[in-house]
Design a protein around this motif. Structure first.
Motif, short mmCIF file in Angstrom:
data_model
loop_
_atom_site.label_atom_id
_atom_site.label_comp_id
_atom_site.label_asym_id
_atom_site.label_seq_id
_atom_site.Cartn_x
_atom_site.Cartn_y
_atom_site.Cartn_z
N ARG A 61 -8.10 -9.79 -8.40
CA ARG A 61 -7.36 -8.86 -7.53
C ARG A 61 -7.44 -9.41 -6.11
NH1 ARG A 61 -8.67 -4.13 -4.81
NH2 ARG A 61 -10.75 -4.04 -5.79
N MET A 62 -6.29 -9.82 -5.61
CA MET A 62 -6.24 -10.52 -4.34
C MET A 62 -5.97 -9.58 -3.17
SD MET A 62 -6.73 -13.47 -5.69
CE MET A 62 -6.54 -14.53 -4.25
N GLY A 63 -6.49 -9.96 -2.01
CA GLY A 63 -6.24 -9.20 -0.79
C GLY A 63 -4.99 -9.69 -0.09
N VAL A 64 -3.89 -9.71 -0.81
CA VAL A 64 -2.62 -10.20 -0.27
C VAL A 64 -1.52 -9.18 -0.55
CG1 VAL A 64 -3.31 -12.59 -0.68
CG2 VAL A 64 -1.90 -11.42 -2.38
N ASP A 65 -0.44 -9.29 0.19
CA ASP A 65 0.74 -8.47 -0.05
C ASP A 65 1.84 -9.40 -0.57
OD1 ASP A 65 2.94 -6.86 -0.11
OD2 ASP A 65 2.69 -6.05 1.91
N PRO A 66 2.05 -9.43 -1.89
CA PRO A 66 3.01 -10.37 -2.47
C PRO A 66 4.46 -10.13 -2.06
CG PRO A 66 2.26 -8.80 -4.12
CD PRO A 66 1.40 -8.58 -2.91
N LYS A 67 4.71 -9.02 -1.36
CA LYS A 67 6.06 -8.76 -0.88
C LYS A 67 6.43 -9.70 0.26
CE LYS A 67 5.97 -3.84 -2.12
NZ LYS A 67 5.99 -2.45 -1.62
N HIS A 68 5.39 -10.27 0.89
CA HIS A 68 5.61 -11.21 1.99
C HIS A 68 5.48 -12.64 1.47
CE1 HIS A 68 5.57 -8.05 5.01
NE2 HIS A 68 4.49 -7.55 4.42
N ALA A 69 6.50 -13.44 1.71
CA ALA A 69 6.53 -14.81 1.18
C ALA A 69 5.34 -15.63 1.66
CB ALA A 69 7.84 -15.49 1.59
N ASP A 70 4.87 -15.37 2.88
CA ASP A 70 3.77 -16.17 3.42
C ASP A 70 2.40 -15.72 2.90
OD1 ASP A 70 3.57 -13.77 4.77
OD2 ASP A 70 3.23 -14.68 6.74
N GLN A 71 2.41 -14.74 1.97
CA GLN A 71 1.15 -14.31 1.36
C GLN A 71 1.14 -14.53 -0.16
OE1 GLN A 71 -0.75 -10.66 2.61
NE2 GLN A 71 0.46 -10.57 4.48
#
Length: 221
Positions: free
Chosen positions: A48-58
């Protein structure tokens, strides 16, 4: 609504202390011990990653060649011509061609393996490359691709429950190292929030992140 499990699953799950984070070595042993199926189950890693996959740079995306393989025989084809085609054949490709191979596939022949979720080759994953021989060897030798799904979770393969604990740990170290190296520049704060090992249809074991990241460091030594 909570998913109901059978008596065998529940008995196996009792071997795992709820809420506890396990060092990688203990987790590998537990995953082997709690593999409930009669077949050689796949051992999986879920992050479970601390990223927001909605943003291409994440978006987290990458690949790793597992030192102990995946435990699965992979059928690899290569689109190549001339010297590159000969290189692919020498590296062990199951089929090599160009337009003729494309027409064969268009005709319904699919006796080969695609990437995760049926993804086609692309340069970012290393499956479109001038080094055809290396790409074929990697695919045959245990190459796995990973990427965050729409919920920000990575699901990937570590090996088989028939693997030794050392083989599972070796593959886990390489995977964690690859995921850490794939950290996007746009990600701030905690990168990996939780990690679990599990076997197909078996209960999951939560990994102690500090020890797991230390294991990743060993993959480079």
């Amino acid at each position: 609504m909570a998913k109901k499990h059978g008596k065998r699953y529940n008995a196996l799950a009792e071997k795992i202390e709820r809420g506890r984070e396990y060092p990688p070595s203990e987790a590998a042993k537990l995953v082997k011990d709690t593999s409930q199926a009669k077949f050689d189950t796949t051992v999986e890693l879920h992050l479970r990653m601390g990223v927001d996959p909605k943003h291409a740079d994440q978006m987290v995306r990458g690949a790793a060649v597992l030192p102990n393989g995946t435990g699965k025989k992979v059928r690899v084809i290569a689109f190549a011509q001339g010297d590159k085609a000969r290189d692919a054949q020498a590296a062990g490709a199951d089929a090599v061609g160009a337009e003729d191979l494309a027409k064969r596939i268009e005709g319904g022949w699919l006796d080969f393996d695609l990437g995760p979720r049926g993804l086609m080759p692309n340069p970012k994953s290393g499956t479109v490359t001038f080094d055809v021989a290396k790409a074929v060897r990697d695919a045959k030798g245990g190459r796995v691709e990973f990427r965050t799904d729409k919920t920000g979770v990575i699901h990937t393969v570590v090996g088989k429950s028939s693997f030794t604990e050392e083989q599972i740990l070796g593959n886990l170290a390489t995977l964690m190292d690859a995921v850490n190296r794939a950290r996007p520049v746009g990600v701030k704060g905690t990168y990996i929030r939780a990690a679990h090992l599990t076997s197909t249809q078996g209960p999951s074991v939560k990994l102690e992140l500090g020890a797991t990241n230390e294991l990743a460091g060993q993959a480079r030594t």
